[in-house]
Each structure stands twice: as C-alpha cells, then as structure tokens.
Write an enzyme that holds these catalytic residues in place. Sequence first.
Site, PDB file in Angstrom:
ATOM      1  N   HIS A  18      -0.481   6.233  -1.953  1.00 19.81           N
ATOM      2  CA  HIS A  18      -1.935   6.268  -2.137  1.00 19.81           C
ATOM      3  C   HIS A  18      -2.398   7.687  -2.479  1.00 19.81           C
ATOM      4  CE1 HIS A  18      -1.818   2.692   0.847  1.00 19.81           C
ATOM      5  NE2 HIS A  18      -2.056   2.198  -0.344  1.00 19.81           N
ATOM      6  N   LYS A  42     -13.700  -9.139  12.474  1.00 19.42           N
ATOM      7  CA  LYS A  42     -12.436  -9.859  12.320  1.00 19.42           C
ATOM      8  C   LYS A  42     -11.309  -8.940  11.859  1.00 19.42           C
ATOM      9  CE  LYS A  42     -14.381 -11.759   8.110  1.00 19.42           C
ATOM     10  NZ  LYS A  42     -14.653 -12.878   7.265  1.00 19.42           N
ATOM     11  N   ARG A  92       2.294  -1.069  -8.810  1.00 15.23           N
ATOM     12  CA  ARG A  92       3.694  -0.798  -8.511  1.00 15.23           C
ATOM     13  C   ARG A  92       4.645  -1.697  -9.285  1.00 15.23           C
ATOM     14  NH1 ARG A  92       2.812  -1.298  -2.168  1.00 15.23           N
ATOM     15  NH2 ARG A  92       1.289  -2.700  -3.072  1.00 15.23           N
TER      16      ARG A  92
END
Length: 151
Positions: A18, A42, A92
């Site tokens: 990243h 959540k 990727r």
Amino acid sequence: MKRIALFPGSFDPFTKGHEDIVLRGLHIFDEIIIAIGYNSAKSNRYFDVKLMVEKIQETFSQYSSIKVETYAELTAEFARKHDAKYLLRGLRNTTDFEYENSIAQINRKLYGELESVFLITSPEFAWINSSIIREVHKYKGDVTQFLPYTL
Ligand code: ADP
C-alpha cells in the site's frame, strides 16, 4: 485546481505494498487521502482502526500531501465530499482486475466524474497480502518486514 485522489481500502493492516502505491501516486496527484472503510457497528477488523490510522500517519509524517481518514459510506460519496475526483487502486493480478473492473464500471455509471486510476504493483510487493499478514500475526509470526512501521 488541486488533483485530489482517494486511496480507499480496509488496510487491515496497511502494508509496504500500500505504501508503494501511495508514494507512486504522489507523482500523479497533489494530494492523496488514504480512506479506511470502516463501520463501527459491524466491524470485524483484526487490527484496531485507530491504531491503523496512527501507524499510517506515522509512516507519512513527512508528507503534508498525504492524509488519513476513516469512512462508513459509499466510497464515491466520501470522495465527492472531499473533492477527490480520482480513486487510486493497486492491481496485483487478474483476481484484483476482475474485482476492480466491476467496481470501476459501477462507479462510473453512478458517479460519471469520478475516475479510477490503477497502478500495477511493484514486483517486490505484489505478493504482500493483508489477509495472510493477519494469519501470520495471529499465530505470533513476525510480520515486521511486510509493514512500513513497527507494531
Ligand atoms: P480492499 O478491502 O478494498 O481490497 P485492501 O486494503 O486489501 O482493500 O487494498 C486496498 C488497495 O490496495 C486495493 O486497490 C488493493 O488492490 C491494493 N493492494 C493490496 N495489496 C497490495 C500490494 N501488496 N501492493 C500494491 N497494492 C496492493
């Protein structure tokens, strides 16, 4: 006009892969907002979101043009609120491509002005994967070499 890009993701955790995308993105954009998609109601994150915000800020403390935010709404809406006209993403492999392709198409249908920009990952980081890092960390393995900060 300032070119602002949003780099959205779960970043659970934020990795050297990243970091590479963000630093390369700075050659294209004036400002990059790293946006951690996170819903406190959540959340099933492994790494605490506050810790991750701190670690990312620490990683880029020398860069005034890199910001970190959390959000719990449609990525495109969040981008619009921050005047970001670009979504930055890393690619990727073909699995990433399939997934990113449909998200980018939907975003363009819903938010025509928002352009997705993809950077092919650098080969030295292409295999780094947040979910495998979580697994290694869970069983007390050393993950420091995959992260741009110390935990
Ligand atoms: P998401 O949950 O949205 O997939 P991630 O945190 O896994 O979020 O990834 C955010 C972005 O970073 C995605 O565009 C992803 O393809 C990219 N990315 C993930 N791992 C790497 C890596 N090792 N090198 C470069 N880019 C990566």
